[in-house]
Write an enzyme that holds these catalytic residues in place. Structure first.
Site, mmCIF file in Angstrom:
data_model
loop_
_atom_site.group_PDB
_atom_site.id
_atom_site.type_symbol
_atom_site.label_atom_id
_atom_site.label_comp_id
_atom_site.label_asym_id
_atom_site.label_seq_id
_atom_site.Cartn_x
_atom_site.Cartn_y
_atom_site.Cartn_z
ATOM 1 N N SER A 156 18.329 75.048 59.807
ATOM 2 C CA SER A 156 19.016 75.433 58.574
ATOM 3 C C SER A 156 20.279 76.202 58.923
ATOM 4 C CB SER A 156 18.102 76.321 57.717
ATOM 5 O OG SER A 156 18.816 76.905 56.651
ATOM 6 N N TYR A 169 12.592 83.250 55.981
ATOM 7 C CA TYR A 169 13.087 81.889 56.172
ATOM 8 C C TYR A 169 14.193 81.859 57.226
ATOM 9 C CZ TYR A 169 14.723 77.208 54.840
ATOM 10 O OH TYR A 169 15.095 75.891 54.844
#
Length: 276
Positions: A156, A169
């Protein structure tokens, strides 16, 4: 669905196991690989979503089957492997796409960092990091025996530039970058240089996991955060699943046969823009 294509970018006949393929982005990747003649195994813990993706692929003339598994449950993954080996006898491509965030693991006006529940943080870390490592242990063992295979992890933009609010995350995706490099070296040196491990780091794509951060749940308008993201993306928009497909095909095909241990941003220029 076989079609004439450049052998350099061909995945025809390859067996592709894809975790999290019931979701938007990995489901799109599954359809793309099937369209190019791969045998796609849609792995997801959500039965309905996995079957829907597999049925959609078959309806378009592709080859796909749904296999239900939880990436945090080794027995579940072992059962999935048994199904794959019974059907195909090998694993050529593994895409570790399962992941996501939880609202309870994100700071907000109602939830401070200091009060963030441990179970929510642990879930997000486990889902993204261990949910990448465990399937690689289970399906990668077959690649080690075969002496060939391609593993593609889904990282990501948070892994390069940690974003506000989503501590768990961001940390987990940064760890995936490290694991990608570690595995690339370990598998090549200890098993076969014919096993490659890379990752894609998508920029900002609207998914079920992040939609509440990008758009107002009631009006659908961009939130302040969504506006900031678009404003810091030189291409001026969120990504769509099709934006990932060229990088996907390059990394899982012979076109990248001397490429391993890298993380490729697909982000509309977000990571290159300083903000001024």
């Amino acid at each position: 669905m076989s079609s004439e294509q450049d052998p350099l970018f061909s995945v025809e006949g390859q067996v592709a196991v894809m975790t999290g393929a019931g979701g938007v982005l990995i489901g799109g990747m599954a359809r793309e690989l099937a369209k190019r003649g791969a045998h796609v195994v849609v792995v997801d813990r959500a039965v309905d979503q996995a079957q829907k993706v597999a049925e959609g692929i078959r309806a378009e003339g592709g080859m796909a089957e749904a296999v239900i598994a939880d990436v945090l449950d080794r027995k579940s993954l072992g059962d999935a492997l048994s199904c794959v080996m019974e059907s195909y006898g090998r694993v050529d491509i593994l895409i570790n796409g399962a992941g996501g965030n939880r609202k309870e693991a994100s700071t907000s006006p109602e939830l401070s960092f200091f009060d963030m529940p441990a179970d929510a943080l642990k879930f997000v870390m486990d889902l993204n990091l261990l949910g990448t490592i465990f399937p690689t242990q289970i399906f990668g063992r077959i690649m080690a025996r075969q002496k060939h295979g391609v593993i593609l992890n889904i990282s990501s933009m948070n892994s390069f530039r940690p974003l506000t609010k989503i501590i768990g995350y961001s940390a987990a995706k940064a760890a995936i970058n490290n694991v990608t490099q570690w595995l690339a070296v370990h598998l090549a040196q200890n098993y076969s240089p014919g096993i490659r491990v890379n990752a894609i780091a998508p920029g900002f794509f609207e998914t079920a996991q992040n939609k509440f951060l990008l758009r107002d749940e009631t009006t659908g308008e961009l939130t302040a955060r969504g506006q900031q993201i678009v404003g810091h993306t030189p291409m001026g928009r969120f990504g769509v699943p099709e934006d990932l497909m060229g990088t996907l095909i390059w990394l899982v095909s012979p076109a990248s046969k001397f490429v391993t241990g890298i993380v490729v941003p697909v982000d509309g220029g977000f990571s290159a823009y300083s903000g001024v």
